[in-house]
Write a protein that holds these residues in place. Structure first.
Motif, PDB file in Angstrom:
ATOM      1  N   MET A   1     128.310  85.540 -81.265  1.00 37.57           N
ATOM      2  CA  MET A   1     129.008  84.647 -82.030  1.00 37.57           C
ATOM      3  C   MET A   1     128.739  83.100 -81.398  1.00 37.57           C
ATOM      4  SD  MET A   1     132.626  86.318 -82.848  1.00 37.57           S
ATOM      5  CE  MET A   1     133.264  84.930 -83.599  1.00 37.57           C
ATOM      6  N   LEU A   2     128.771  83.081 -79.898  1.00 39.69           N
ATOM      7  CA  LEU A   2     128.497  82.120 -79.316  1.00 39.69           C
ATOM      8  C   LEU A   2     127.164  81.541 -79.465  1.00 39.69           C
ATOM      9  CD1 LEU A   2     129.514  79.905 -77.379  1.00 39.69           C
ATOM     10  CD2 LEU A   2     128.883  81.283 -75.464  1.00 39.69           C
ATOM     11  N   GLN A   3     126.148  82.361 -79.541  1.00 39.39           N
ATOM     12  CA  GLN A   3     124.610  82.155 -79.679  1.00 39.39           C
ATOM     13  C   GLN A   3     124.557  81.438 -81.218  1.00 39.39           C
ATOM     14  OE1 GLN A   3     122.001  85.127 -79.133  1.00 39.39           O
ATOM     15  NE2 GLN A   3     120.417  84.202 -80.003  1.00 39.39           N
ATOM     16  N   GLN A   4     125.206  81.887 -82.200  1.00 36.42           N
ATOM     17  CA  GLN A   4     125.195  81.635 -83.614  1.00 36.42           C
ATOM     18  C   GLN A   4     125.679  80.151 -83.753  1.00 36.42           C
ATOM     19  OE1 GLN A   4     126.890  84.500 -85.855  1.00 36.42           O
ATOM     20  NE2 GLN A   4     125.083  85.989 -85.857  1.00 36.42           N
ATOM     21  N   THR A   5     126.784  80.057 -82.903  1.00 37.34           N
ATOM     22  CA  THR A   5     127.352  78.732 -82.959  1.00 37.34           C
ATOM     23  C   THR A   5     126.521  77.549 -82.162  1.00 37.34           C
ATOM     24  OG1 THR A   5     129.688  79.510 -82.806  1.00 37.34           O
ATOM     25  CG2 THR A   5     129.416  77.261 -82.247  1.00 37.34           C
TER      26      THR A   5
ATOM     27  N   SER B   1     122.744  72.978 -82.435  1.00 38.41           N
ATOM     28  CA  SER B   1     121.413  72.510 -82.194  1.00 38.41           C
ATOM     29  C   SER B   1     120.803  72.201 -83.078  1.00 38.41           C
ATOM     30  CB  SER B   1     120.611  73.884 -81.349  1.00 38.41           C
ATOM     31  OG  SER B   1     120.349  74.957 -82.352  1.00 38.41           O
ATOM     32  N   VAL B   2     120.843  72.919 -84.311  1.00 34.51           N
ATOM     33  CA  VAL B   2     120.102  72.556 -85.715  1.00 34.51           C
ATOM     34  C   VAL B   2     120.753  71.029 -86.024  1.00 34.51           C
ATOM     35  CG1 VAL B   2     119.992  72.795 -88.214  1.00 34.51           C
ATOM     36  CG2 VAL B   2     119.628  74.865 -86.569  1.00 34.51           C
TER      37      VAL B   2
ATOM     38  N   SER C   1     118.618  67.835 -85.855  1.00 33.97           N
ATOM     39  CA  SER C   1     118.182  66.944 -87.075  1.00 33.97           C
ATOM     40  C   SER C   1     118.685  65.519 -87.251  1.00 33.97           C
ATOM     41  CB  SER C   1     118.909  67.679 -87.931  1.00 33.97           C
ATOM     42  OG  SER C   1     118.536  69.305 -88.332  1.00 33.97           O
ATOM     43  N   TYR C   2     119.796  65.508 -86.277  1.00 32.13           N
ATOM     44  CA  TYR C   2     120.261  64.129 -86.040  1.00 32.13           C
ATOM     45  C   TYR C   2     119.241  63.044 -85.527  1.00 32.13           C
ATOM     46  CZ  TYR C   2     122.986  60.092 -84.340  1.00 32.13           C
ATOM     47  OH  TYR C   2     123.471  59.026 -83.995  1.00 32.13           O
TER      48      TYR C   2
ATOM     49  N   PHE D   1     116.192  74.073 -89.371  1.00 35.68           N
ATOM     50  CA  PHE D   1     116.645  75.336 -89.530  1.00 35.68           C
ATOM     51  C   PHE D   1     115.531  76.561 -89.421  1.00 35.68           C
ATOM     52  CE2 PHE D   1     117.950  78.943 -92.410  1.00 35.68           C
ATOM     53  CZ  PHE D   1     118.982  79.479 -91.444  1.00 35.68           C
ATOM     54  N   LEU D   2     114.625  76.310 -90.407  1.00 37.24           N
ATOM     55  CA  LEU D   2     113.504  77.389 -90.455  1.00 37.24           C
ATOM     56  C   LEU D   2     112.761  77.506 -88.932  1.00 37.24           C
ATOM     57  CD1 LEU D   2     111.926  76.562 -93.771  1.00 37.24           C
ATOM     58  CD2 LEU D   2     113.324  78.304 -93.293  1.00 37.24           C
ATOM     59  N   VAL D   3     112.562  76.395 -88.354  1.00 37.82           N
ATOM     60  CA  VAL D   3     111.975  76.339 -87.010  1.00 37.82           C
ATOM     61  C   VAL D   3     112.762  77.221 -85.883  1.00 37.82           C
ATOM     62  CG1 VAL D   3     111.256  75.070 -85.134  1.00 37.82           C
ATOM     63  CG2 VAL D   3     110.457  74.397 -87.382  1.00 37.82           C
TER      64      VAL D   3
END
Length: 236
Positions: free
Chosen positions: A166-170, A175-176, A180-181, A220-222
């Motif tokens: 869950m932490l990795q997904q967060t 990071s995305v 992106s920003y 996101f895809l990368v």
């Protein structure tokens, strides 16, 4: 023949002091086993069961040591006593009214000692079986406690792994957004430069806003491709 019989009878009697000497040790082990058996009923937890198992192993070692010390003498006592009985039987005694037989006389002098030796040996054999059964019971309880601990440890590790996932997904989501920003910010500078160079017909702000969905999708895809590339290594 009488001298020979008395010689073997004397040799057979050598087992009596050995049996009398080991009898207190046998009684002590029997009392200790009774105490451990009583404690097994109320013992709870791996540490308590392991402590009882160690004490039981010590008693077993003591009993086996005593058995090894007296086994030769007890075996010799049985063999000499059998020789005495065979020699007496070879005399073919006949009972004379009013007189005792040599067989009865020697039996009254030897049988109590032989029974004492046989009794001590039987007690040691029975005690060995009881120690073995108690040790098996304790080993089973220790194995059950260890399995319980392993199951709790595996459950804890599984829960920790879920939290890490869950932490990795967060972190991946953050990071995305962060990447992106920064990418959108760089594109904003590019669009402003292109506008100044009259290469961009749109307003830089509008162009930057339109680029946000594409940038998010691309980042996101990368990130997803990188995660899939490392997935086999993590599983291995």
């Amino acid at each position: 023949r009488p001298i020979e019989i008395e010689t073997y009878r004397t040799l057979a009697m050598l087992g009596l002091p050995v049996a009398q000497g080991v009898a207190p040790e046998v009684r002590g082990i029997e009392r200790a086993l009774a105490e451990i058996t009583a404690e097994i009923r109320s013992s709870i937890g791996l540490a308590a069961n392991r402590g009882l198992l160690e004490r039981l192993s010590g008693l077993t070692a003591d009993l086996e040591a005593h058995a090894a010390d007296v086994s030769y003498r007890f075996g010799a006592t049985r063999a000499y006593d059998k020789i005495v009985k065979d020699q007496i039987a070879a005399l073919h005694e006949h009972h004379v009214p009013g007189h005792g037989t040599w067989t009865n006389f020697l039996s009254r002098r030897s049988e109590p000692a032989m029974r004492t030796v046989a009794s001590i040996q039987d007690r040691m054999t029975d005690l060995s079986r009881k120690l073995t059964r108690a040790a098996q019971l304790l080993r089973t309880r220790v194995e059950v406690d260890v399995e319980q601990q392993n199951r709790d440890l595996l459950a804890s590790m599984n829960q920790r792994a879920r939290r890490q996932l869950m932490l990795q997904q967060t972190v991946e989501g953050l990071s995305v957004a962060a990447v992106s920003y920064y990418v959108v910010g760089l594109l904003g500078y590019v669009f402003k430069a292109a506008k100044e160079a009259r290469l961009l017909p749109l307003d830089p702000g509008i162009a930057t806003g339109l680029a946000v969905p594409a940038v998010l999708a691309g980042v996101f895809l990368v990130v997803r491709a990188i995660r899939k590339a490392h997935a086999p290594e993590e599983e291995h």
